[in-house]
Design a protein around this motif. Sequence first.
Motif, PDB file in Angstrom:
ATOM      1  N   LYS A   1      60.836  62.264  23.633  1.00  0.00           N
ATOM      2  CA  LYS A   1      61.162  61.539  22.408  1.00  0.00           C
ATOM      3  C   LYS A   1      62.253  62.289  21.652  1.00  0.00           C
ATOM      4  O   LYS A   1      62.127  63.486  21.381  1.00  0.00           O
ATOM      5  CB  LYS A   1      59.922  61.400  21.521  1.00  0.00           C
ATOM      6  CG  LYS A   1      60.201  60.617  20.247  1.00  0.00           C
ATOM      7  CD  LYS A   1      58.950  60.432  19.404  1.00  0.00           C
ATOM      8  CE  LYS A   1      59.283  59.636  18.149  1.00  0.00           C
ATOM      9  NZ  LYS A   1      58.088  59.416  17.296  1.00  0.00           N
TER      10      LYS A   1
ATOM     11  N   GLU B   1      54.196  60.380  19.399  1.00  0.00           N
ATOM     12  CA  GLU B   1      53.762  59.078  19.898  1.00  0.00           C
ATOM     13  C   GLU B   1      52.277  59.163  20.229  1.00  0.00           C
ATOM     14  O   GLU B   1      51.859  59.997  21.025  1.00  0.00           O
ATOM     15  CB  GLU B   1      54.567  58.686  21.140  1.00  0.00           C
ATOM     16  CG  GLU B   1      56.035  58.421  20.851  1.00  0.00           C
ATOM     17  CD  GLU B   1      56.754  57.822  22.049  1.00  0.00           C
ATOM     18  OE1 GLU B   1      56.063  57.512  23.053  1.00  0.00           O
ATOM     19  OE2 GLU B   1      57.982  57.669  21.990  1.00  0.00           O
TER      20      GLU B   1
ATOM     21  N   THR C   1      54.023  63.721  23.965  1.00  0.00           N
ATOM     22  CA  THR C   1      55.267  63.262  23.337  1.00  0.00           C
ATOM     23  C   THR C   1      56.468  64.006  23.913  1.00  0.00           C
ATOM     24  O   THR C   1      57.535  63.417  24.132  1.00  0.00           O
ATOM     25  CB  THR C   1      55.208  63.467  21.808  1.00  0.00           C
ATOM     26  OG1 THR C   1      54.072  62.783  21.285  1.00  0.00           O
ATOM     27  CG2 THR C   1      56.462  62.929  21.142  1.00  0.00           C
TER      28      THR C   1
END
Length: 250
Positions: free
Chosen positions: A60, A163, A55
């Motif tokens: 992100k 994620e 991630t």
Amino acid sequence: MGYVAKLFPPYYKYPVLVFLFCEFVYSAFVLAISEAYYKSAALILPIAYRIFDDTVKKNKPGFDWSPEEKEILEVYKLQMLFLWVISAIGVILCIFVMIPQFFDFNDKKGNPSHLCLVRRKLAWVMFLVIAVYVVVLGIAVFWAWTDGGAASKHFHTHFEGAEKEEIYITELEEAFDCESDDDQEVAEVTMCWEKVNKTFISHTWLDILFIAYISGHILVFLSLPFFNKKLFKDDDDVFIDEPASKLLED
């Protein structure tokens, strides 16, 4: 013999059995909880770390993951392992000390009596060994309690914000031996959500363990004098005779 003096050896077998039984129950309870949470953490954390790292690589927004944050989760796992090992030792120790209490031992006059009344030095050795265990267990419980559920909140905050690629979902399903609904979107897939949510011990359970340790040990220890006396006699009415009881008054 005064109340305070009866708190310490020599003991009739009754206070020994009462204390060790309560200690055994508490230690077994801690053992079951710490083992379950340690094994769950050991399963999910390696996968979670890869999810978090992946991630971060995807940049992100709002997702932060650093070595310091990883250390928080590693310390939690170490706390559960420490609790597991110490409580396992305690369960074995309680059984080891309890067993001799069910046998008769002759005093210097050949009268049957209880182990701690006949073998005073051994009674003090066992008392000190159990006392050391209780203190070490208390340190382990207190160390876990100081976390205050922070590791759980820390993990779930990152896990929910990360994620999760399908490859990691598959790894989680295999690790926890469960299945997800392939018809749902990745973000909506439960991924054994119930098991994931129960991976880390909650603040409530930590409070229960800590309060039970403090209150339980105080109450049981203070109740020992009420059991440290002749309570029963055997069929021959000589199980605990007068010479044995006088050992407590020396």
